[in-house]
Design a protein around this motif. Structure first.
Motif, PDB file in Angstrom:
ATOM      1  N   GLY A   1       0.949  -1.295  -0.003  1.00 64.08           N
ATOM      2  CA  GLY A   1      -0.054   0.129   0.067  1.00 64.08           C
ATOM      3  C   GLY A   1       0.964   1.043   0.146  1.00 64.08           C
ATOM      4  O   GLY A   1       1.792   1.191  -0.581  1.00 64.08           O
ATOM      5  N   GLU A   2       0.607   2.174   0.693  1.00 63.27           N
ATOM      6  CA  GLU A   2       1.136   3.548   0.872  1.00 63.27           C
ATOM      7  C   GLU A   2       1.525   3.830   2.378  1.00 63.27           C
ATOM      8  O   GLU A   2       0.679   3.397   3.234  1.00 63.27           O
ATOM      9  CB  GLU A   2       0.409   4.539   0.251  1.00 63.27           C
ATOM     10  CG  GLU A   2       0.368   4.340  -1.216  1.00 63.27           C
ATOM     11  CD  GLU A   2      -0.497   5.551  -1.789  1.00 63.27           C
ATOM     12  OE1 GLU A   2       0.339   6.217  -2.570  1.00 63.27           O
ATOM     13  OE2 GLU A   2      -1.594   5.563  -1.845  1.00 63.27           O
ATOM     14  N   GLN A   3       2.394   4.613   2.676  1.00 59.80           N
ATOM     15  CA  GLN A   3       2.884   4.757   3.887  1.00 59.80           C
ATOM     16  C   GLN A   3       3.485   6.275   3.779  1.00 59.80           C
ATOM     17  O   GLN A   3       4.549   6.438   3.184  1.00 59.80           O
ATOM     18  CB  GLN A   3       3.580   4.084   4.765  1.00 59.80           C
ATOM     19  CG  GLN A   3       3.947   4.590   6.199  1.00 59.80           C
ATOM     20  CD  GLN A   3       4.733   3.401   6.850  1.00 59.80           C
ATOM     21  OE1 GLN A   3       5.516   2.478   6.477  1.00 59.80           O
ATOM     22  NE2 GLN A   3       4.661   3.690   8.255  1.00 59.80           N
ATOM     23  N   ARG A   4       3.027   7.302   4.396  1.00 65.98           N
ATOM     24  CA  ARG A   4       3.284   8.660   4.409  1.00 65.98           C
ATOM     25  C   ARG A   4       3.993   9.238   3.096  1.00 65.98           C
ATOM     26  O   ARG A   4       4.896   9.768   2.873  1.00 65.98           O
ATOM     27  CB  ARG A   4       4.854   8.832   5.267  1.00 65.98           C
ATOM     28  CG  ARG A   4       4.326   8.324   6.667  1.00 65.98           C
ATOM     29  CD  ARG A   4       5.398   8.424   7.690  1.00 65.98           C
ATOM     30  NE  ARG A   4       4.765   8.088   9.115  1.00 65.98           N
ATOM     31  CZ  ARG A   4       5.407   7.069   9.566  1.00 65.98           C
ATOM     32  NH1 ARG A   4       6.655   6.671   9.239  1.00 65.98           N
ATOM     33  NH2 ARG A   4       5.013   6.696  10.817  1.00 65.98           N
TER      34      ARG A   4
ATOM     35  N   CYS B   1      -5.530   5.354   7.862  1.00 62.85           N
ATOM     36  CA  CYS B   1      -5.109   6.859   7.819  1.00 62.85           C
ATOM     37  C   CYS B   1      -5.793   7.599   6.637  1.00 62.85           C
ATOM     38  O   CYS B   1      -5.950   7.067   5.696  1.00 62.85           O
ATOM     39  CB  CYS B   1      -3.507   6.862   7.568  1.00 62.85           C
ATOM     40  SG  CYS B   1      -2.840   8.302   7.751  1.00 62.85           S
ATOM     41  N   THR B   2      -6.147   8.736   7.185  1.00 64.91           N
ATOM     42  CA  THR B   2      -6.900   9.504   6.032  1.00 64.91           C
ATOM     43  C   THR B   2      -5.900  10.563   5.482  1.00 64.91           C
ATOM     44  O   THR B   2      -6.357  11.400   4.664  1.00 64.91           O
ATOM     45  CB  THR B   2      -7.874  10.408   6.803  1.00 64.91           C
ATOM     46  OG1 THR B   2      -7.283  11.468   7.776  1.00 64.91           O
ATOM     47  CG2 THR B   2      -8.905   9.540   7.321  1.00 64.91           C
ATOM     48  N   ALA B   3      -4.427  10.416   5.610  1.00 61.27           N
ATOM     49  CA  ALA B   3      -3.866  11.336   5.077  1.00 61.27           C
ATOM     50  C   ALA B   3      -3.571  10.835   3.522  1.00 61.27           C
ATOM     51  O   ALA B   3      -3.696   9.744   3.073  1.00 61.27           O
ATOM     52  CB  ALA B   3      -2.349  11.215   5.604  1.00 61.27           C
ATOM     53  N   PRO B   4      -3.466  11.890   2.623  1.00 64.84           N
ATOM     54  CA  PRO B   4      -3.325  11.287   1.188  1.00 64.84           C
ATOM     55  C   PRO B   4      -1.915  10.515   1.015  1.00 64.84           C
ATOM     56  O   PRO B   4      -0.972  10.745   1.698  1.00 64.84           O
ATOM     57  CB  PRO B   4      -3.054  12.849   0.440  1.00 64.84           C
ATOM     58  CG  PRO B   4      -3.602  13.870   1.455  1.00 64.84           C
ATOM     59  CD  PRO B   4      -3.245  13.289   2.836  1.00 64.84           C
TER      60      PRO B   4
ATOM     61  N   SER C   1      -0.077   8.061  12.134  1.00 60.58           N
ATOM     62  CA  SER C   1       1.043   8.539  12.911  1.00 60.58           C
ATOM     63  C   SER C   1       1.144   9.953  13.088  1.00 60.58           C
ATOM     64  O   SER C   1       0.374  10.794  12.392  1.00 60.58           O
ATOM     65  CB  SER C   1       2.224   7.950  12.413  1.00 60.58           C
ATOM     66  OG  SER C   1       2.511   8.810  10.973  1.00 60.58           O
ATOM     67  N   THR C   2       1.916  10.614  13.820  1.00 62.38           N
ATOM     68  CA  THR C   2       2.126  11.942  14.023  1.00 62.38           C
ATOM     69  C   THR C   2       2.737  12.542  12.911  1.00 62.38           C
ATOM     70  O   THR C   2       2.360  13.783  12.300  1.00 62.38           O
ATOM     71  CB  THR C   2       3.045  12.256  15.201  1.00 62.38           C
ATOM     72  OG1 THR C   2       2.458  11.703  16.469  1.00 62.38           O
ATOM     73  CG2 THR C   2       3.063  13.620  15.364  1.00 62.38           C
TER      74      THR C   2
ATOM     75  N   LYS D   1      -1.156  18.653   8.019  1.00 60.97           N
ATOM     76  CA  LYS D   1      -1.185  20.179   8.490  1.00 60.97           C
ATOM     77  C   LYS D   1      -0.349  21.183   7.541  1.00 60.97           C
ATOM     78  O   LYS D   1      -0.906  22.136   7.508  1.00 60.97           O
ATOM     79  CB  LYS D   1      -0.924  20.112   9.946  1.00 60.97           C
ATOM     80  CG  LYS D   1      -2.021  19.495  10.824  1.00 60.97           C
ATOM     81  CD  LYS D   1      -1.721  19.691  12.533  1.00 60.97           C
ATOM     82  CE  LYS D   1      -3.012  19.260  13.221  1.00 60.97           C
ATOM     83  NZ  LYS D   1      -2.749  19.319  14.672  1.00 60.97           N
ATOM     84  N   THR D   2       0.824  20.602   7.648  1.00 58.47           N
ATOM     85  CA  THR D   2       1.622  21.506   6.809  1.00 58.47           C
ATOM     86  C   THR D   2       1.169  21.770   5.365  1.00 58.47           C
ATOM     87  O   THR D   2       1.343  23.009   4.873  1.00 58.47           O
ATOM     88  CB  THR D   2       3.320  20.815   6.792  1.00 58.47           C
ATOM     89  OG1 THR D   2       3.494  20.592   8.032  1.00 58.47           O
ATOM     90  CG2 THR D   2       4.241  21.715   5.939  1.00 58.47           C
TER      91      THR D   2
END
Length: 177
Positions: A12-15, A136-139, A158-159, A166-167
């Motif tokens: 998948g994807e991570q960060r 995780c809802t981050a793109p 994760s943070t 946020k950035t």
């Protein structure tokens, strides 16, 4: 442990980075298990392949909860519970006091972890905390998590993912101004 196995053994994807299938499933499984139990023994390639299959099935539970489909999540967990014949066992090891474990009847590493993770997820899904499992809802990130925050509003694995979102939002606002 379900989170650790899913995140270590599913592509998948991570960060923002693509995660392919791990080349060495034994090493990946060992690393995932050691995020929770640092002294866990090394897992063989065969056990790693079986654990990867379990992790794929566990991922479906998190994905179903993430879209508020608790029925599908519960059915997935029930299938694992039936297949593993999860049974409770009091155990005492590693200097710890007696505590409850759940094992499968197959006696395999993957079978025991599948039974244990399915039981843990069943306990969560059968409680008022069923919405605490998430993706995780981050793109460009699809890692899973369990929300143990007080208010139950976690949306990121994760943070680092939270800060990335946020950035990006801050930069988008700055361009508009």
């Amino acid at each position: 442990m379900a989170v650790a196995l899913v995140n270590a053994l599913t592509p998948g994807e991570q960060r923002g980075r693509v995660l392919p299938w791990p080349e060495d499933l034994g090493a990946a499984a060992t690393a995932g298990l050691r995020t929770v139990y640092p002294a866990y023994r090394a897992v063989t390639a065969a056990d790693g392949a079986e654990l990867a299959h379990v992790a794929e099935r566990l991922r479906r539970v998190f994905a179903a909860v993430a879209v508020a489909d608790i029925d599908t999540a519960a059915n997935q967990v029930n299938e694992l519970l039936v297949e593993t014949s999860a049974r409770p066992m009091l155990e005492k090891h590693d200097g710890e006091p007696w505590h409850l474990h759940f094992h499968g009847t197959s006696g395999t590493v993957a079978g025991d972890w599948a039974a244990s993770c399915a039981t843990g997820l069943a306990i969560v899904l059968g409680s008022e905390f069923s919405d605490r499992l998430g993706v995780c809802t981050a793109p460009h990130c699809d890692r899973v998590y369990v929300d143990v925050s007080r208010n139950g509003t976690r949306r990121f694995c994760s943070t680092a993912c939270q800060n990335r979102v946020k950035t990006a939002a801050f930069r988008a606002r700055s361009k508009v101004e």
